[in-house]
Design a protein around this motif. Structure first.
Motif, mmCIF file in Angstrom:
data_model
loop_
_atom_site.group_PDB
_atom_site.id
_atom_site.type_symbol
_atom_site.label_atom_id
_atom_site.label_comp_id
_atom_site.label_asym_id
_atom_site.label_seq_id
_atom_site.Cartn_x
_atom_site.Cartn_y
_atom_site.Cartn_z
ATOM 1 N N ILE A 1 15.823 17.625 -9.582
ATOM 2 C CA ILE A 1 17.192 17.232 -9.266
ATOM 3 C C ILE A 1 18.149 17.512 -10.420
ATOM 4 C CG2 ILE A 1 16.991 14.834 -10.020
ATOM 5 C CD1 ILE A 1 18.666 15.952 -6.785
ATOM 6 N N ASP A 2 17.618 17.634 -11.633
ATOM 7 C CA ASP A 2 18.485 17.884 -12.795
ATOM 8 C C ASP A 2 19.151 19.259 -12.751
ATOM 9 O OD1 ASP A 2 17.773 15.405 -13.762
ATOM 10 O OD2 ASP A 2 16.131 16.186 -14.997
ATOM 11 N N GLN A 3 18.564 20.219 -12.054
ATOM 12 C CA GLN A 3 19.125 21.561 -11.985
ATOM 13 C C GLN A 3 20.129 21.736 -10.856
ATOM 14 O OE1 GLN A 3 15.805 21.099 -12.716
ATOM 15 N NE2 GLN A 3 16.366 21.520 -14.824
ATOM 16 N N ILE A 4 20.305 20.734 -10.046
ATOM 17 C CA ILE A 4 21.207 20.840 -8.899
ATOM 18 C C ILE A 4 22.588 20.355 -9.302
ATOM 19 C CG2 ILE A 4 21.669 20.019 -6.571
ATOM 20 C CD1 ILE A 4 18.643 19.836 -6.203
ATOM 21 N N HIS A 5 23.571 21.200 -9.110
ATOM 22 C CA HIS A 5 24.956 20.854 -9.422
ATOM 23 C C HIS A 5 25.656 20.532 -8.106
ATOM 24 C CE1 HIS A 5 24.212 22.456 -13.396
ATOM 25 N NE2 HIS A 5 23.741 23.556 -12.838
ATOM 26 N N GLU A 6 25.928 19.262 -7.911
ATOM 27 C CA GLU A 6 26.508 18.833 -6.643
ATOM 28 C C GLU A 6 27.900 19.409 -6.407
ATOM 29 O OE1 GLU A 6 26.292 14.649 -6.008
ATOM 30 O OE2 GLU A 6 24.166 14.577 -6.502
ATOM 31 N N ASP A 7 28.647 19.672 -7.483
ATOM 32 C CA ASP A 7 29.984 20.223 -7.303
ATOM 33 C C ASP A 7 29.941 21.678 -6.854
ATOM 34 O OD1 ASP A 7 28.868 20.726 -9.819
ATOM 35 O OD2 ASP A 7 30.819 21.175 -10.709
ATOM 36 N N LYS A 8 28.849 22.389 -7.131
ATOM 37 C CA LYS A 8 28.702 23.776 -6.710
ATOM 38 C C LYS A 8 27.959 23.902 -5.377
ATOM 39 C CE LYS A 8 28.488 25.648 -11.382
ATOM 40 N NZ LYS A 8 27.655 26.409 -12.324
ATOM 41 N N MET A 9 27.461 22.796 -4.877
ATOM 42 C CA MET A 9 26.640 22.821 -3.675
ATOM 43 C C MET A 9 27.491 23.105 -2.445
ATOM 44 S SD MET A 9 23.868 19.964 -2.525
ATOM 45 C CE MET A 9 23.321 19.705 -4.172
ATOM 46 N N MET A 10 27.029 24.070 -1.647
ATOM 47 C CA MET A 10 27.744 24.458 -0.439
ATOM 48 C C MET A 10 26.725 24.996 0.560
ATOM 49 S SD MET A 10 30.877 27.037 -0.457
ATOM 50 C CE MET A 10 32.400 26.504 0.185
ATOM 51 N N ALA A 11 26.912 24.738 1.810
ATOM 52 C CA ALA A 11 25.967 25.194 2.826
ATOM 53 C C ALA A 11 25.982 26.711 2.929
ATOM 54 C CB ALA A 11 26.308 24.584 4.174
ATOM 55 N N LEU A 12 24.800 27.326 2.907
ATOM 56 C CA LEU A 12 24.692 28.770 3.051
ATOM 57 C C LEU A 12 24.603 29.178 4.514
ATOM 58 C CD1 LEU A 12 22.199 29.693 0.199
ATOM 59 C CD2 LEU A 12 24.672 29.895 0.202
ATOM 60 N N THR A 13 24.112 28.280 5.338
ATOM 61 C CA THR A 13 23.987 28.552 6.769
ATOM 62 C C THR A 13 24.629 27.404 7.525
ATOM 63 O OG1 THR A 13 21.891 29.680 6.374
ATOM 64 C CG2 THR A 13 22.362 29.043 8.629
ATOM 65 N N LYS B 1 35.474 34.452 -5.978
ATOM 66 C CA LYS B 1 34.118 34.274 -6.487
ATOM 67 C C LYS B 1 33.171 34.177 -5.291
ATOM 68 C CE LYS B 1 31.363 30.980 -9.086
ATOM 69 N NZ LYS B 1 31.351 29.635 -9.645
ATOM 70 N N ALA B 2 32.218 35.065 -5.228
ATOM 71 C CA ALA B 2 31.277 35.058 -4.109
ATOM 72 C C ALA B 2 30.334 33.865 -4.243
ATOM 73 C CB ALA B 2 30.470 36.347 -4.090
ATOM 74 N N GLN B 3 29.841 33.407 -3.120
ATOM 75 C CA GLN B 3 28.947 32.263 -3.116
ATOM 76 C C GLN B 3 27.606 32.644 -3.721
ATOM 77 O OE1 GLN B 3 28.762 30.571 0.694
ATOM 78 N NE2 GLN B 3 28.058 28.615 -0.030
ATOM 79 N N GLN B 4 27.094 31.780 -4.581
ATOM 80 C CA GLN B 4 25.882 32.083 -5.328
ATOM 81 C C GLN B 4 24.651 31.569 -4.597
ATOM 82 O OE1 GLN B 4 25.683 30.193 -9.127
ATOM 83 N NE2 GLN B 4 24.193 31.617 -9.914
ATOM 84 N N ASP B 5 23.561 32.314 -4.745
ATOM 85 C CA ASP B 5 22.281 31.917 -4.185
ATOM 86 C C ASP B 5 21.762 30.708 -4.963
ATOM 87 O OD1 ASP B 5 19.946 31.876 -2.776
ATOM 88 O OD2 ASP B 5 19.068 33.637 -3.741
ATOM 89 N N VAL C 1 26.649 33.737 3.422
ATOM 90 C CA VAL C 1 26.410 34.208 2.063
ATOM 91 C C VAL C 1 27.173 35.509 1.874
ATOM 92 C CG1 VAL C 1 24.690 35.013 0.411
ATOM 93 C CG2 VAL C 1 24.147 33.164 1.972
ATOM 94 N N GLY C 2 28.018 35.540 0.885
ATOM 95 C CA GLY C 2 28.775 36.749 0.581
ATOM 96 C C GLY C 2 30.030 36.924 1.414
ATOM 97 N N THR C 3 30.216 36.140 2.475
ATOM 98 C CA THR C 3 31.410 36.307 3.289
ATOM 99 C C THR C 3 32.481 35.293 2.923
ATOM 100 O OG1 THR C 3 30.510 34.869 5.002
ATOM 101 C CG2 THR C 3 30.143 37.240 5.238
ATOM 102 N N GLU C 4 32.058 34.101 2.577
ATOM 103 C CA GLU C 4 33.027 33.075 2.234
ATOM 104 C C GLU C 4 33.363 33.204 0.750
ATOM 105 O OE1 GLU C 4 33.185 28.297 2.505
ATOM 106 O OE2 GLU C 4 32.401 29.404 4.203
ATOM 107 N N VAL C 5 34.604 33.109 0.457
ATOM 108 C CA VAL C 5 35.050 33.311 -0.923
ATOM 109 C C VAL C 5 35.704 32.031 -1.428
ATOM 110 C CG1 VAL C 5 36.579 34.664 -2.404
ATOM 111 C CG2 VAL C 5 35.413 35.754 -0.493
ATOM 112 N N GLU C 6 35.264 31.593 -2.596
ATOM 113 C CA GLU C 6 35.872 30.441 -3.228
ATOM 114 C C GLU C 6 37.013 30.923 -4.102
ATOM 115 O OE1 GLU C 6 33.199 28.135 -5.523
ATOM 116 O OE2 GLU C 6 31.772 27.890 -3.904
#
Length: 190
Positions: A57-69, A126-130, A88-93
């Motif tokens: 859980i320490d590696q998960i950044h909740e502010d960067k979290m976004m649904a990919l599907t 900024k493209a959505q990150q994996d 993925v790759g279509t939505e732009v922040e």
């Protein structure tokens, strides 16, 4: 052929299709169970190889979290009520970049003086990150397999939801046919 015989044939066809879809539903549920089990097993292998502190859980950044599907819910009674689409790759922040004033160099004759504290906020797409990259660039193959298992389990879950919707539709059609048969039956007896 009488109307009662036609209704009986329709009832038989609905019942056969009900059990066919029920068999498919059980197969998909077994497939989902296997995918989730393999996903968690691969996650535990990744935690073992990378270390417990690096996959958690320490590696998960909740502010960067976004649904990919995302799952789109269609009309009730449709063949496939639930559909998934990946963004993925279509939505732009939009990420704001601030600059402190404009710098003008090599201008000898400037008609207007600019203030040094002007702010400009251009947007940088900024493209959505994996999400697997949250754990590093070189992640173990078991973590990638884990991600793929959970992605495929999402598609299997949508297939299960669609099959359950089909069962509900067939069940309602079957009950309508039974009501129709009861209306016809007294007429056939007299």
């Amino acid at each position: 052929m009488s109307e009662l015989q036609q209704v009986n044939k329709q009832l038989d066809a609905k019942l056969i299709s009900f059990f066919d879809i029920l068999t498919l539903l059980y197969k998909e549920q077994e497939k989902l169970e296997e995918q989730i089990k393999d996903g968690f097993f691969n996650m535990s292998r990744a935690r073992y190889s990378m270390g417990v502190k690096f996959v958690g859980i320490d590696q998960i950044h909740e502010d960067k979290m976004m649904a990919l599907t995302k799952v789109e819910v269609g009309e009730v009674g449709k063949e496939d009520m639930f559909t998934a689409f990946s963004n993925v790759g279509t939505e732009v922040e939009k990420e704001e970049v601030e600059t402190l004033g404009l710098r003008k160099r090599n201008l000898v004759h400037s008609p207007k003086k600019s203030s040094p504290v002007e702010k400009e906020t251009p947007t940088k797409p900024k493209a959505q990150q994996d999400p697997i990259k949250w754990f590093g660039v070189l992640v173990p193959p078991s973590l990638r397999q884990c991600q793929n298992q959970f992605k495929s389990s999402l598609n299997t879950s949508i297939a299960i939801a669609n099959l359950k919707q089909k069962l509900l539709c067939i069940k309602s059609e079957y009950s309508e046919l039974q009501k129709r048969k009861l209306e016809i039956s007294p007429k056939a007896v007299h």
